[in-house]
Design an enzyme around this catalytic site. Structure first.
Site, PDB file in Angstrom:
ATOM      1  N   ASP A   1       0.835  -1.206   0.000  1.00 26.02           N
ATOM      2  CA  ASP A   1       0.000   0.000   0.000  1.00 26.02           C
ATOM      3  C   ASP A   1       0.872   1.260   0.000  1.00 26.02           C
ATOM      4  O   ASP A   1       0.645   2.192  -0.772  1.00 26.02           O
ATOM      5  CB  ASP A   1      -0.912  -0.015   1.230  1.00 26.02           C
ATOM      6  CG  ASP A   1      -1.713   1.267   1.384  1.00 26.02           C
ATOM      7  OD1 ASP A   1      -2.758   1.398   0.735  1.00 26.02           O
ATOM      8  OD2 ASP A   1      -1.284   2.155   2.157  1.00 26.02           O
TER       9      ASP A   1
ATOM     10  N   LYS B   1       1.586   4.397  -2.985  1.00 24.56           N
ATOM     11  CA  LYS B   1       1.548   5.829  -2.707  1.00 24.56           C
ATOM     12  C   LYS B   1       2.867   6.502  -3.056  1.00 24.56           C
ATOM     13  O   LYS B   1       2.880   7.657  -3.507  1.00 24.56           O
ATOM     14  CB  LYS B   1       1.177   6.054  -1.242  1.00 24.56           C
ATOM     15  CG  LYS B   1      -0.248   5.615  -0.926  1.00 24.56           C
ATOM     16  CD  LYS B   1      -0.539   5.576   0.557  1.00 24.56           C
ATOM     17  CE  LYS B   1      -1.948   5.065   0.826  1.00 24.56           C
ATOM     18  NZ  LYS B   1      -2.229   4.893   2.266  1.00 24.56           N
TER      19      LYS B   1
ATOM     20  N   GLY C   1     -10.273   7.140   6.547  1.00 23.78           N
ATOM     21  CA  GLY C   1     -11.519   7.449   7.232  1.00 23.78           C
ATOM     22  C   GLY C   1     -12.501   8.153   6.312  1.00 23.78           C
ATOM     23  O   GLY C   1     -12.125   8.784   5.325  1.00 23.78           O
TER      24      GLY C   1
END
Length: 416
Positions: A203, A207, A305
């Site tokens: 992950d 990025k 979130g």
């Protein structure tokens, strides 16, 4: 009526629902700032979930056919929040080819197929924005593409995975084992049932592909990122690092070497306790930038979130609304620069090393080992220390002549 920016929504999960909420709350503010009324008019409904209540609450229609969104001439922009590569790639490609702007938070897709999709967008005369693909609610990509335009970035270092940072915090502060920290992260919803992408650094590597493009103008693939995760990292090594004055963090790094080439990596790193990245705890993210003009700066905040990520998505929509009011189409990034890549293992650095003292060939540390600090850990019969600068390749070769230990731990040390 004024100008309108009509949105077709793909994905009504945690982030998609958050986008609905943030848009509803900020609708008047966006209108006041841009002169454009931004609203969701239609969304793709999954046959496995009933989203009729959400659609009724926020006033948009549902469809079972994705093509209905792409071919609807009243829709200006598609927001893709499905995630993964398939079918997201096909959906985004179809949207762009139908001259729809696209906003996405899909880091996997952008890191893997970004150049291809951006080429489609350019040919169609539309924009592809993805601020939310890195750092959740942290405004990093547009900051790099605008604020750093007159500057030269020399290094970018990030805690860009909240799951592993949460786990490392618990291993450091509470002494949890890797396994217990992972279980706790899964219980809190920070880690998936299959945590591979997080704990193996994948992950974070996705990025770093994106950040490297924005910081250096260099297009790379995930295969160009030297990637190591935290799987199997021992609490004993974390505690030992602390006695040396460091915190262990999973760091994504892209930095220029002395000869001007570029290294890109992800891995557990010893960060000096007085460094800003060492203070970032739990699921939070932070990205530290070194440059010739500004010198050092950092952005920090929640890396995931519903609300933080949704806010970044809506920020992209706000830029599209402003562009519509001006009658322009603006690409997200135009920075291209060809830079040679260097192999991380061959670049000199200080390293933290630990291994079993029972497997050494001899009774003393050889001169070449040149530890700046050494510790004999009687509890588990291990030697630990920090080397003088040398490449990992050189260090590995020297260790092979000195010890037969199979459980050697080598971690890079970040310079102060």
């Amino acid at each position: 009526m004024g100008k309108r920016l009509n949105i077709g929504l793909l994905g009504m999960g945690v982030v998609g629902s958050g986008v609905c909420q943030v848009l509803a709350e900020q609708k008047e503010a966006i209108l006041a700032r841009t002169g454009v009324n931004v609203q969701i008019t239609k969304a793709l409904a999954s046959p496995y979930e009933d989203k009729s209540a959400l659609a009724a609450k926020y006033g948009f229609a549902l469809t079972n056919e994705a093509n209905e969104l792409f071919e609807d001439e009243t829709i200006d922009v598609i927001v893709e929040l499905i995630g993964k590569i398939d079918p997201a790639k096909a959906f985004i490609s179809a949207a762009l080819e139908n001259k729809k702007h696209v906003v996405t938070a899909n880091k996997d897709l952008i890191a893997t197929h970004g150049p291809e999709l951006l080429a489609i967008a350019e040919k169609a005369g539309v924009s592809l924005y993805y601020e939310a693909s890195v750092g959740g609610g942290i405004p990093i990509l547009r900051t790099l593409s605008t604020h750093y335009l007159p500057d030269t970035i020399t290094g970018i270092f990030g805690i860009v995975n909240g799951t592993t940072n949460y786990m490392l915090t618990k291993m450091t502060e509470d002494g949890l084992t890797y396994e217990d920290a992972l279980s706790q992260a899964q219980a809190k919803g920070f880690a998936e049932s299959d945590p591979t992408n997080d704990v193996d650094g994948i992950d974070a590597a996705y990025k770093m592909v994106i950040l490297t493009k924005f910081a250096f103008g260099k297009t790379i693939s995930i295969d160009d990122v030297a990637t190591k995760g935290i799987r199997g990292l021992a609490v004993a090594d974390i505690k030992q690092a602390q006695t040396f004055g460091y915190e262990v963090k999973l760091i994504g790094a892209a930095q220029k070497t002395v000869d001007g080439s570029l290294t890109v990596s992800v891995g557990p790193v010893l960060v000096p306790k007085n460094h800003a990245l060492a203070t970032i705890q739990n699921e939070f993210n932070g990205i530290f930038i070194e440059s010739e003009g500004i010198d050092q700066s950092m952005v920090y905040g929640p890396g995931a979130g519903s609300r933080p990520t949704a806010t970044s998505v809506v920020a992209d929509l706000t830029v599209l609304a402003k562009n519509k009011s001006y009658g322009i189409v603006e690409p997200f990034l135009t920075f291209e620069k060809e830079t040679a890549l260097a192999t991380v293992r061959e670049v000199p650095s200080r390293h933290y090393v630990s291994f079993s003292s029972q497997e050494i060939k001899g009774n003393a540390l050889p001169e070449w080992f040149a530890f700046e600090q050494t510790v004999f850990n009687e509890a588990d019969q291990r030697i630990a220390g920090i080397t003088n600068p040398m490449s990992e390749k050189e260090l590995t070769e020297k260790l092979a002549t000195y010890t037969d230990a199979q459980d050697i731990q080598i971690l890079k040390v970040m310079e102060e």
